[in-house]
Motif scaffolding. Structure first.
Motif, PDB file in Angstrom:
ATOM      1  N   PHE A 297       0.834  -1.201   0.000  1.00  0.00           N
ATOM      2  CA  PHE A 297       0.000   0.000   0.000  1.00  0.00           C
ATOM      3  C   PHE A 297       0.873   1.257   0.000  1.00  0.00           C
ATOM      4  O   PHE A 297       0.657   2.175  -0.785  1.00  0.00           O
ATOM      5  N   VAL A 298       1.872   1.291   0.865  1.00  0.00           N
ATOM      6  CA  VAL A 298       2.756   2.458   0.954  1.00  0.00           C
ATOM      7  C   VAL A 298       3.508   2.647  -0.358  1.00  0.00           C
ATOM      8  O   VAL A 298       3.629   3.765  -0.860  1.00  0.00           O
ATOM      9  N   ARG A 299       4.002   1.561  -0.939  1.00  0.00           N
ATOM     10  CA  ARG A 299       4.754   1.658  -2.193  1.00  0.00           C
ATOM     11  C   ARG A 299       3.896   2.286  -3.291  1.00  0.00           C
ATOM     12  O   ARG A 299       4.347   3.148  -4.029  1.00  0.00           O
ATOM     13  N   VAL A 300       2.646   1.880  -3.383  1.00  0.00           N
ATOM     14  CA  VAL A 300       1.762   2.375  -4.436  1.00  0.00           C
ATOM     15  C   VAL A 300       1.258   3.788  -4.130  1.00  0.00           C
ATOM     16  O   VAL A 300       1.216   4.649  -5.008  1.00  0.00           O
ATOM     17  N   ALA A 301       0.887   4.050  -2.894  1.00  0.00           N
ATOM     18  CA  ALA A 301       0.220   5.315  -2.546  1.00  0.00           C
ATOM     19  C   ALA A 301       1.173   6.453  -2.189  1.00  0.00           C
ATOM     20  O   ALA A 301       0.769   7.612  -2.206  1.00  0.00           O
ATOM     21  N   LEU A 302       2.415   6.146  -1.870  1.00  0.00           N
ATOM     22  CA  LEU A 302       3.330   7.171  -1.349  1.00  0.00           C
ATOM     23  C   LEU A 302       3.510   8.391  -2.257  1.00  0.00           C
ATOM     24  O   LEU A 302       3.444   9.524  -1.766  1.00  0.00           O
ATOM     25  N   PRO A 303       3.728   8.242  -3.565  1.00  0.00           N
ATOM     26  CA  PRO A 303       3.893   9.448  -4.386  1.00  0.00           C
ATOM     27  C   PRO A 303       2.702  10.400  -4.307  1.00  0.00           C
ATOM     28  O   PRO A 303       2.866  11.618  -4.156  1.00  0.00           O
ATOM     29  N   GLY A 304       1.492   9.853  -4.385  1.00  0.00           N
ATOM     30  CA  GLY A 304       0.298  10.691  -4.292  1.00  0.00           C
ATOM     31  C   GLY A 304       0.137  11.313  -2.915  1.00  0.00           C
ATOM     32  O   GLY A 304      -0.275  12.472  -2.792  1.00  0.00           O
ATOM     33  N   LEU A 305       0.461  10.555  -1.878  1.00  0.00           N
ATOM     34  CA  LEU A 305       0.369  11.093  -0.515  1.00  0.00           C
ATOM     35  C   LEU A 305       1.391  12.211  -0.301  1.00  0.00           C
ATOM     36  O   LEU A 305       1.090  13.203   0.373  1.00  0.00           O
ATOM     37  N   MET A 306       2.569  12.069  -0.882  1.00  0.00           N
ATOM     38  CA  MET A 306       3.578  13.127  -0.758  1.00  0.00           C
ATOM     39  C   MET A 306       3.125  14.395  -1.483  1.00  0.00           C
ATOM     40  O   MET A 306       3.297  15.501  -0.976  1.00  0.00           O
ATOM     41  N   ARG A 307       2.537  14.240  -2.672  1.00  0.00           N
ATOM     42  CA  ARG A 307       2.025  15.413  -3.397  1.00  0.00           C
ATOM     43  C   ARG A 307       0.925  16.091  -2.591  1.00  0.00           C
ATOM     44  O   ARG A 307       0.893  17.317  -2.463  1.00  0.00           O
TER      45      ARG A 307
END
Length: 166
Positions: A11-21
């Motif tokens: 989950f973190v691997r997939v969602a991290l870029p969007g969460l950082m933005r």
């Protein structure tokens, strides 16, 4: 237990870029965004087993947690801090590459909830219903916050354009 950890890691691997933005748009700079994302993911990771079982959209759950954590932090830190003496050496702030962008400045000046609605709607492309679910508010609140935010942005950016800053 290992399957839960692997599920959370994926989950973190997939969602991290969007969460950082999203965090960057909420906080106004990448460093605070990283802190916000890390803090929320630590809390979510500790309860991932329950969250993954009871939540249809874990990304929306994390976004809501990020918005709430950011608003709580903003409320705690917005108080004025008085110094007995000035420091001998002035601090040299690190410049964000978007620091002098008029749109970014106008977005940063919005109240946290309005900023969250604008970011989720126009940056992440979520619907009003998805935003309402993510922030835990009604669709009417999303609409009113978006309207107020856009009015404020139009006014602020209109003044900038008319003033010749752009």
């Amino acid at each position: 237990m290992a399957a839960t950890e692997d599920d959370f890691a994926e989950f973190v691997r997939v969602a991290l870029p969007g969460l950082m933005r999203y965090g960057h748009a909420l906080t106004g700079n990448p460093h605070d965004a990283a802190d916000l994302v890390q803090t929320v993911l630590e809390k979510v990771g500790a309860r991932w087993n329950k969250i993954s079982r009871t939540t249809d959209d874990p990304t929306a759950y994390v976004r809501k947690a990020m918005a709430n954590a950011h608003i709580s932090r903003w409320r705690r830190t917005r108080r004025e801090t008085l110094l007995a003496e000035f420091p001998d050496v002035p601090a040299i702030p690190q410049q964000d590459r978007l620091e002098n962008e008029p749109v970014w400045q106008a977005l940063r000046d919005l109240p946290p909830r309005q900023r969250a609605v604008v970011v989720l709607r126009y940056y992440e492309g979520l619907s009003e219903l998805e935003i309402a679910d993510a922030l835990g508010v009604s669709c009417g609140t999303v609409k009113s916050q978006a309207s107020k935010a856009l009015t404020s942005l139009r006014k602020r950016l209109g003044e900038t354009v008319e003033g010749g800053d752009v």
